[in-house]
Structures are given as structure tokens and as C-alpha cells.
Design a protein around this motif. Structure first.
Motif, PDB file in Angstrom:
ATOM      1  N   VAL A   6      29.755-118.403  47.247  1.00 37.54           N
ATOM      2  CA  VAL A   6      28.684-118.863  48.119  1.00 37.54           C
ATOM      3  C   VAL A   6      27.487-119.248  47.265  1.00 37.54           C
ATOM      4  O   VAL A   6      27.180-118.580  46.272  1.00 37.54           O
ATOM      5  CB  VAL A   6      28.281-117.738  49.107  1.00 37.54           C
ATOM      6  N   GLU A   7      26.813-120.307  47.646  1.00 40.01           N
ATOM      7  CA  GLU A   7      25.603-120.743  46.953  1.00 40.01           C
ATOM      8  C   GLU A   7      24.538-119.653  47.084  1.00 40.01           C
ATOM      9  O   GLU A   7      24.153-119.293  48.198  1.00 40.01           O
ATOM     10  CB  GLU A   7      25.107-122.055  47.558  1.00 40.01           C
ATOM     11  N   PRO A   8      24.048-119.080  45.966  1.00 36.01           N
ATOM     12  CA  PRO A   8      23.042-118.009  46.032  1.00 36.01           C
ATOM     13  C   PRO A   8      21.778-118.397  46.790  1.00 36.01           C
ATOM     14  O   PRO A   8      21.139-117.553  47.413  1.00 36.01           O
ATOM     15  CB  PRO A   8      22.733-117.717  44.560  1.00 36.01           C
ATOM     16  N   GLY A   9      21.425-119.677  46.778  1.00 37.36           N
ATOM     17  CA  GLY A   9      20.239-120.137  47.488  1.00 37.36           C
ATOM     18  C   GLY A   9      20.301-119.872  48.984  1.00 37.36           C
ATOM     19  O   GLY A   9      19.273-119.730  49.642  1.00 37.36           O
ATOM     20  N   MET A  10      21.514-119.750  49.545  1.00 36.93           N
ATOM     21  CA  MET A  10      21.671-119.434  50.963  1.00 36.93           C
ATOM     22  C   MET A  10      21.107-118.060  51.293  1.00 36.93           C
ATOM     23  O   MET A  10      20.807-117.758  52.433  1.00 36.93           O
ATOM     24  CB  MET A  10      23.143-119.510  51.374  1.00 36.93           C
ATOM     25  N   PHE A  11      20.990-117.221  50.279  1.00 34.65           N
ATOM     26  CA  PHE A  11      20.476-115.865  50.445  1.00 34.65           C
ATOM     27  C   PHE A  11      19.079-115.704  49.858  1.00 34.65           C
ATOM     28  O   PHE A  11      18.620-114.591  49.612  1.00 34.65           O
ATOM     29  CB  PHE A  11      21.434-114.858  49.816  1.00 34.65           C
ATOM     30  N   GLY A  12      18.435-116.821  49.585  1.00 36.68           N
ATOM     31  CA  GLY A  12      17.075-116.774  49.057  1.00 36.68           C
ATOM     32  C   GLY A  12      16.992-116.567  47.559  1.00 36.68           C
ATOM     33  O   GLY A  12      15.911-116.344  47.024  1.00 36.68           O
ATOM     34  N   LEU A  13      18.112-116.631  46.866  1.00 37.01           N
ATOM     35  CA  LEU A  13      18.128-116.444  45.415  1.00 37.01           C
ATOM     36  C   LEU A  13      18.130-117.824  44.757  1.00 37.01           C
ATOM     37  O   LEU A  13      19.176-118.419  44.509  1.00 37.01           O
ATOM     38  CB  LEU A  13      19.350-115.621  45.002  1.00 37.01           C
ATOM     39  N   HIS A  14      16.936-118.332  44.478  1.00 35.46           N
ATOM     40  CA  HIS A  14      16.787-119.714  44.032  1.00 35.46           C
ATOM     41  C   HIS A  14      16.704-119.877  42.512  1.00 35.46           C
ATOM     42  O   HIS A  14      16.750-120.997  42.017  1.00 35.46           O
ATOM     43  CB  HIS A  14      15.541-120.328  44.676  1.00 35.46           C
ATOM     44  N   ILE A  15      16.561-118.800  41.782  1.00 33.63           N
ATOM     45  CA  ILE A  15      16.442-118.880  40.326  1.00 33.63           C
ATOM     46  C   ILE A  15      17.661-118.218  39.692  1.00 33.63           C
ATOM     47  O   ILE A  15      17.995-117.076  39.993  1.00 33.63           O
ATOM     48  CB  ILE A  15      15.176-118.152  39.824  1.00 33.63           C
ATOM     49  N   PRO A  39      21.236-104.980  40.873  1.00 31.68           N
ATOM     50  CA  PRO A  39      21.828-105.981  41.762  1.00 31.68           C
ATOM     51  C   PRO A  39      21.436-107.430  41.433  1.00 31.68           C
ATOM     52  O   PRO A  39      22.107-108.356  41.881  1.00 31.68           O
ATOM     53  CB  PRO A  39      21.331-105.585  43.148  1.00 31.68           C
ATOM     54  N   ALA A  40      20.389-107.623  40.644  1.00 28.09           N
ATOM     55  CA  ALA A  40      19.995-108.985  40.249  1.00 28.09           C
ATOM     56  C   ALA A  40      20.983-109.577  39.250  1.00 28.09           C
ATOM     57  O   ALA A  40      21.047-110.791  39.087  1.00 28.09           O
ATOM     58  CB  ALA A  40      18.592-108.974  39.652  1.00 28.09           C
ATOM     59  N   VAL A  41      21.766-108.730  38.588  1.00 28.74           N
ATOM     60  CA  VAL A  41      22.711-109.197  37.573  1.00 28.74           C
ATOM     61  C   VAL A  41      24.007-109.619  38.253  1.00 28.74           C
ATOM     62  O   VAL A  41      24.719-108.814  38.838  1.00 28.74           O
ATOM     63  CB  VAL A  41      22.979-108.102  36.514  1.00 28.74           C
ATOM     64  N   ARG A  42      24.273-110.907  38.156  1.00 28.55           N
ATOM     65  CA  ARG A  42      25.477-111.464  38.765  1.00 28.55           C
ATOM     66  C   ARG A  42      26.688-111.257  37.865  1.00 28.55           C
ATOM     67  O   ARG A  42      27.808-111.059  38.322  1.00 28.55           O
ATOM     68  CB  ARG A  42      25.224-112.955  38.997  1.00 28.55           C
ATOM     69  N   ARG A  60      14.770-114.285  43.504  1.00 25.02           N
ATOM     70  CA  ARG A  60      14.172-115.084  44.577  1.00 25.02           C
ATOM     71  C   ARG A  60      13.154-116.094  44.043  1.00 25.02           C
ATOM     72  O   ARG A  60      12.938-117.140  44.629  1.00 25.02           O
ATOM     73  CB  ARG A  60      13.507-114.171  45.597  1.00 25.02           C
ATOM     74  N   GLY A  61      12.502-115.773  42.927  1.00 26.89           N
ATOM     75  CA  GLY A  61      11.501-116.654  42.356  1.00 26.89           C
ATOM     76  C   GLY A  61      11.135-116.215  40.958  1.00 26.89           C
ATOM     77  O   GLY A  61      11.635-115.208  40.448  1.00 26.89           O
ATOM     78  N   LEU A  62      10.236-116.965  40.332  1.00 33.06           N
ATOM     79  CA  LEU A  62       9.845-116.646  38.959  1.00 33.06           C
ATOM     80  C   LEU A  62       9.175-115.285  38.845  1.00 33.06           C
ATOM     81  O   LEU A  62       9.360-114.584  37.854  1.00 33.06           O
ATOM     82  CB  LEU A  62       8.928-117.745  38.420  1.00 33.06           C
ATOM     83  N   LEU A  66      10.367-112.415  36.279  1.00 31.75           N
ATOM     84  CA  LEU A  66       9.495-111.803  35.279  1.00 31.75           C
ATOM     85  C   LEU A  66       9.445-110.289  35.457  1.00 31.75           C
ATOM     86  O   LEU A  66       9.448-109.546  34.477  1.00 31.75           O
ATOM     87  CB  LEU A  66       8.099-112.408  35.348  1.00 31.75           C
ATOM     88  N   ASP A  67       9.407-109.826  36.700  1.00 27.94           N
ATOM     89  CA  ASP A  67       9.447-108.375  36.960  1.00 27.94           C
ATOM     90  C   ASP A  67      10.720-107.760  36.402  1.00 27.94           C
ATOM     91  O   ASP A  67      10.689-106.687  35.804  1.00 27.94           O
ATOM     92  CB  ASP A  67       9.373-108.079  38.466  1.00 27.94           C
ATOM     93  N   TYR A  68      11.847-108.430  36.607  1.00 27.84           N
ATOM     94  CA  TYR A  68      13.119-107.935  36.087  1.00 27.84           C
ATOM     95  C   TYR A  68      13.063-107.802  34.564  1.00 27.84           C
ATOM     96  O   TYR A  68      13.457-106.786  33.996  1.00 27.84           O
ATOM     97  CB  TYR A  68      14.278-108.867  36.481  1.00 27.84           C
ATOM     98  N   HIS A  69      12.540-108.824  33.900  1.00 29.29           N
ATOM     99  CA  HIS A  69      12.455-108.771  32.436  1.00 29.29           C
ATOM    100  C   HIS A  69      11.536-107.643  31.967  1.00 29.29           C
ATOM    101  O   HIS A  69      11.857-106.948  31.008  1.00 29.29           O
ATOM    102  CB  HIS A  69      11.960-110.107  31.874  1.00 29.29           C
ATOM    103  N   GLU A  70      10.415-107.455  32.626  1.00 29.48           N
ATOM    104  CA  GLU A  70       9.504-106.400  32.219  1.00 29.48           C
ATOM    105  C   GLU A  70      10.086-105.012  32.468  1.00 29.48           C
ATOM    106  O   GLU A  70      10.003-104.133  31.618  1.00 29.48           O
ATOM    107  CB  GLU A  70       8.171-106.545  32.964  1.00 29.48           C
ATOM    108  N   ARG A  71      10.681-104.803  33.643  1.00 26.80           N
ATOM    109  CA  ARG A  71      11.192-103.481  34.007  1.00 26.80           C
ATOM    110  C   ARG A  71      12.501-103.146  33.306  1.00 26.80           C
ATOM    111  O   ARG A  71      12.662-102.056  32.764  1.00 26.80           O
ATOM    112  CB  ARG A  71      11.410-103.383  35.520  1.00 26.80           C
TER     113      ARG A  71
END
Length: 76
Positions: A6-15, A39-42, A60-62, A66-71
Motif C-alpha cells: 500500500v502507498e504509505p501516503g494513504m496513511f499520512g506517511l509522506h516522507i 514503528p517509523a522503520v519500514r 508524516r513530515g520533516l 528530524l525528531d526520529y533522528h534526534e531521539r
């Protein structure tokens, strides 16, 4: 076994970001296991070479990315 893509964008995951990480020798498996729990890791894989960990991350967005990278990545 049925598999559906499924296209991730359908679930609001655009990046989508593909990341190769350099990690200390001997810690590849541990770090890959830790990162793959988010869960962000596909997709997460470990191999050999200068950057032995590959991640495919969705967000969902930049700001979320960035939060994922920092945390997560920054905590390594």
C-alpha cells in the motif's frame, strides 16, 4: 500467504528516507535490532562495509523525521 503493498501516503506517511549508518564494529546487530523496534522503520538490514546498517524510514513530515533522528539515531 497474501501480501499487499500500500502507498504509505494513504496513511499520512509522506516522507520516505533511506539511511546508511556507520556504527562501531561489533555493535551492528544490537543497533539494528534496537532501531528496527521503532514503528517509523519500514525496513532495517545489517551487512558488512563502511556503513553496515541500512534503514528505510517513513514519517508524516520533516518535523517527525528530524525528531526520529534526534531521539533514535542521535541516542546511539
Amino acid at each position: 500467504h497474501v501480501r499487499t503493498e500500500v502507498e504509505p501516503g494513504m496513511f499520512g506517511l509522506h516522507i520516505e528516507e533511506m539511511v546508511w549508518l556507520r556504527v562501531p564494529s561489533g555493535q551492528t546487530d544490537e543497533i539494528c535490532a534496537r532501531l528496527s523496534e521503532n514503528p517509523a522503520v519500514r525496513y532495517c538490514s545489517a551487512s558488512t562495509g563502511k556503513a553496515p546498517i541500512f534503514l528505510d524510514v517513513l514519517s508524516r513530515g520533516l518535523g517527525d523525521l528530524l525528531d526520529y533522528h534526534e531521539r533514535e539515531v542521535g541516542a546511539l
